[in-house]
Design a protein around this motif. Structure first.
Motif: not given
Length: 191
Positions: A54, A61, A114, A119, A171
């Motif tokens: 993560l 990103s 994104a 998640v 994300l």
């Protein structure tokens, strides 16, 4: 992170509705630990692989706006072992979350925007399912009723709530939260 706040709110709502809400010792699934007690709230603990995944995807990103990002730079910015991060990114690449650019000037890019990466997808790519395993009882067991109650009122409900949160958290949401925190943190130094 926003995830734990959202989960806590949902869990409190469920708990206050009269649901069964205790478990001791903590339930452990893969490397995700669920731990709650009478009157308490759930505390989730993700595996190191999920946390690093993560973290590195948020970093990727943010820093890939102008092109691919070298794995070593992600590792350095986040104080993660480059060798371990290679394993994390291999799993993310197999899942189609990132794509790699080969060569000496190579690096990684997100394979999708994104906003389209949840998640839930990330955690499943890194650790498999994030759900609590079903209650295990033998057919001839005297505990069938107890097991059914635990399965229905605890395990199924927690899994539904996990799905609700993790499948709707992207994300992009994490990146936005990170950027807001960074902006706030920077402003604190100039007051």
């Amino acid at each position: 992170m926003k995830l734990s706040k959202q989960f806590s709110k949902k869990w409190k709502k469920y708990r206050n509705s009269g649901g069964l809400y205790y478990c001791n010792p903590p339930v452990k699934l893969n490397d995700v630990e669920l731990n709650w007690s009478m009157g308490g709230i759930i505390k989730m603990k993700f595996s190191k692989k999920s946390r690093y995944g993560l973290t590195s995807l948020i970093d990727l990103s943010v820093h890939s706006k102008n092109g691919h990002v070298a794995l070593n730079s992600i590792a350095e910015r986040n104080d993660i072992s480059p060798q371990y991060l290679e394993q994390v990114f291999a799993a993310l690449r197999r899942a189609g979350i990132v794509k790699s650019i080969k060569g000496p000037q190579g690096g990684y890019l997100l394979n999708h925007p994104a906003e389209k990466i949840t998640v839930a997808e990330i955690l499943e790519a890194l650790d498999g399912t994030y759900h609590i395993a079903d209650e295990d009882t033998a057919e001839e067991s005297d505990r069938k009723g107890i097991a059914a109650a635990i399965q229905t009122r605890v395990i199924d409900e927690v899994n539904r709530q996990l799905d609700q949160i993790l499948m709707n958290l992207t994300l992009a949401d994490l990146v936005k939260e990170y950027q807001e925190f960074e902006k706030y943190d920077e402003s604190m130094y100039y007051i």
